[in-house]
Design an enzyme around this catalytic site. Structure first.
Site, PDB file in Angstrom:
ATOM      1  N   ASP A 263       4.459   1.060  -5.553  1.00  0.00           N
ATOM      2  CA  ASP A 263       3.622   0.689  -6.693  1.00  0.00           C
ATOM      3  C   ASP A 263       3.671  -0.824  -6.913  1.00  0.00           C
ATOM      4  OD1 ASP A 263       2.405   0.402  -9.176  1.00  0.00           O
ATOM      5  OD2 ASP A 263       3.355   2.177 -10.033  1.00  0.00           O
TER       6      ASP A 263
ATOM      7  N   GLU B 255     -16.600  -2.729   4.653  1.00  0.00           N
ATOM      8  CA  GLU B 255     -17.581  -3.549   3.952  1.00  0.00           C
ATOM      9  C   GLU B 255     -18.909  -3.578   4.697  1.00  0.00           C
ATOM     10  OE1 GLU B 255     -17.950  -8.118   2.186  1.00  0.00           O
ATOM     11  OE2 GLU B 255     -16.178  -7.471   3.293  1.00  0.00           O
TER      12      GLU B 255
ATOM     13  N   ASP C 274      -9.767   1.046  -5.586  1.00  0.00           N
ATOM     14  CA  ASP C 274     -10.463   2.261  -6.004  1.00  0.00           C
ATOM     15  C   ASP C 274     -11.205   1.980  -7.307  1.00  0.00           C
ATOM     16  OD1 ASP C 274     -11.216   4.835  -6.930  1.00  0.00           O
ATOM     17  OD2 ASP C 274      -9.547   5.741  -5.850  1.00  0.00           O
TER      18      ASP C 274
ATOM     19  N   ARG D 270     -14.755  -3.579   8.394  1.00  0.00           N
ATOM     20  CA  ARG D 270     -15.592  -2.483   8.872  1.00  0.00           C
ATOM     21  C   ARG D 270     -16.138  -1.674   7.694  1.00  0.00           C
ATOM     22  NH1 ARG D 270     -12.513   1.517  12.766  1.00  0.00           N
ATOM     23  NH2 ARG D 270     -11.182   1.480  10.919  1.00  0.00           N
TER      24      ARG D 270
ATOM     25  N   ASP E  42       0.855  -1.181   0.000  1.00  0.00           N
ATOM     26  CA  ASP E  42       0.000   0.000   0.000  1.00  0.00           C
ATOM     27  C   ASP E  42       0.895   1.235   0.000  1.00  0.00           C
ATOM     28  OD1 ASP E  42      -2.241   1.860   0.450  1.00  0.00           O
ATOM     29  OD2 ASP E  42      -3.330   0.102   1.174  1.00  0.00           O
TER      30      ASP E  42
ATOM     31  N   LYS F  74     -15.858   7.525 -12.424  1.00  0.00           N
ATOM     32  CA  LYS F  74     -16.110   8.378 -13.590  1.00  0.00           C
ATOM     33  C   LYS F  74     -15.586   7.706 -14.855  1.00  0.00           C
ATOM     34  CE  LYS F  74     -15.951  12.761 -11.049  1.00  0.00           C
ATOM     35  NZ  LYS F  74     -15.271  14.072 -10.899  1.00  0.00           N
TER      36      LYS F  74
END
Length: 283
Positions: A140, A239, A163, A237, A113, A167
Site C-alpha cells: 500500500d 494508452e 483506477d 501499450r 504495485d 461509479k
C-alpha cells in the site's frame, strides 16, 4: 514447484513478495486498489524467486527506509551526493517504468504495485536491460508514505492511469484526494514534481479540481490547464489502445510548494481518509 503441486496455504513465492505485508485486514481504511490474482508466467516467477531479495521490498510499515542504501549496488559504491528518487505508484506490467529508468539512469525509481505478475515482469525487464536504478515495492503506497519515507526524501511522484473508480458510489476510493495530497506533500522536496495521467475524463477533472485547490501544490502550467504529455513519459501499450478508441489522455504536472501549510508540516499522522470504515458491501 508447479502451482498444482504447491500445498494449499503455502505462499506462491516463498522468497518473493508477501501477500499481505501490513496485515491490512486489521487496518480499516478505504483503499484505492483491489489486489487481484492473475497467472504468473515462468519468466515472471523466475524473476520473483531470484531477484526479489535483491531488488524488492515489502511495505510493512516497520521502519523508515534509507533510500541511498536501498539503491546501493553491492560492491559498486556511488560517489558524490545521493541521486534523485522518484516514487511511481501503480506501474502495471512495468514496461513504461523500465523505459523511463533506461532513459534516465541517474534517477532512482521506487515503483509500487500489488500486482504479482507486474512485479515479476518489471524485475525481469530490469535484469534484462541492466537497470540498477529500479526497486520494486509490494503493498500500500499510503503505508509507504506515512510510515516508511522520511520528509523531503522524494524528488518526484508519478501516478499514471490509476483506477478511476467510475461509479459514483466508488469515487471515494480514488487515490488523488485532499487527504492523500496532504500526506504526500511533506515527503516531496520543495519544487518536487507530482505527475498524474489518466484517460478517464471525470477523473481528470477531479484531479485538476483537487490539486488546484490544495495549498501545498501549484500547477506548472501558467494557464492552470492540463499539460501536454512530456517526452519523458512513454506512450504505453494501454494508452495507445485507448487513443485508438478515441480516449483523451490528460497529464497534470504540479509542483510541491516551497512552504508547506501548517496542517501538513507534521506529515506523520494518518490521513483523514484512513479513518473511514471499510464499506461492508465491498463498494
Amino acid at each position: 514447484m508447479s502451482e498444482n503441486s504447491r500445498p494449499k496455504g503455502t505462499p506462491r513465492f516463498p522468497e518473493g513478495p508477501t501477500p499481505d505485508p501490513t496485515g491490512s485486514q486489521f487496518e480499516r481504511r478505504i483503499r484505492s486498489f483491489t489486489p487481484r490474482r492473475s497467472r504468473v508466467t515462468t519468466a515472471q516467477g523466475d524473476a520473483l524467486r531470484r531477484l526479489w531479495q535483491v531488488w524488492g521490498l515489502d511495505i510493512d510499515g516497520k521502519e523508515v527506509l534509507d533510500l541511498p542504501a536501498l539503491f546501493q549496488q553491492p560492491g559498486t559504491p556511488r560517489p558524490g551526493a545521493p541521486r534523485p528518487v522518484v516514487l511511481e505508484i501503480g506501474f502495471g506490467m512495468g514496461e513504461a517504468t523500465a523505459q523511463m529508468a533506461a532513459a534516465d539512469p541517474d534517477t532512482d525509481i521506487l515503483a509500487v504495485d500489488v500486482h504479482t505478475p507486474g512485479q515479476g515482469n518489471l524485475l525481469n525487464l530490469a535484469e534484462r536491460n541492466g537497470l540498477t536504478n529500479v526497486r520494486v515495492a509490494n503493498g500500500d503506497a499510503v503505508v509507504l508514505l506515512r510510515d516508511m519515507l522520511a520528509p523531503e526524501s522524494l524528488d518526484g511522484v508519478r501516478v499514471y492511469f490509476p483506477d478511476p473508480w467510475p461509479k459514483a458510489r466508488h469515487n471515494k476510493r480514488r487515490l488523488i484526494q485532499p487527504e492523500f495530497l496532504s500526506l504526500l506533500a511533506p515527503r516531496l522536496k520543495p519544487g518536487g514534481l507530482l505527475h498524474c495521467a489518466t484517460d478517464w475524463e471525470p477523473y481528470a477533472e477531479h484531479m485538476m479540481e483537487v490539486l488546484s485547490a490544495h495549498p501545498d501544490f501549484e500547477n506548472t502550467r501558467p494557464d492552470g490547464e492540463f499539460a501536454p504529455r512530456p517526452d519523458f513519459r512513454p506512450l504505453t501499450r494501454f494508452e495507445g489502445q485507448g487513443l485508438r478508441k478515441g480516449h483523451v489522455v490528460h497529464d497534470l504536472l504540479f509542483r510541491r510548494a516551497v512552504t508547506l501549510t501548517e496542517h501538513a508540516e507534521a506529515g506523520t499522522g494518518t490521513p483523514a481518509a484512513s479513518q473511514d470504515p471499510l464499506d461492508p458491501a465491498g463498494d
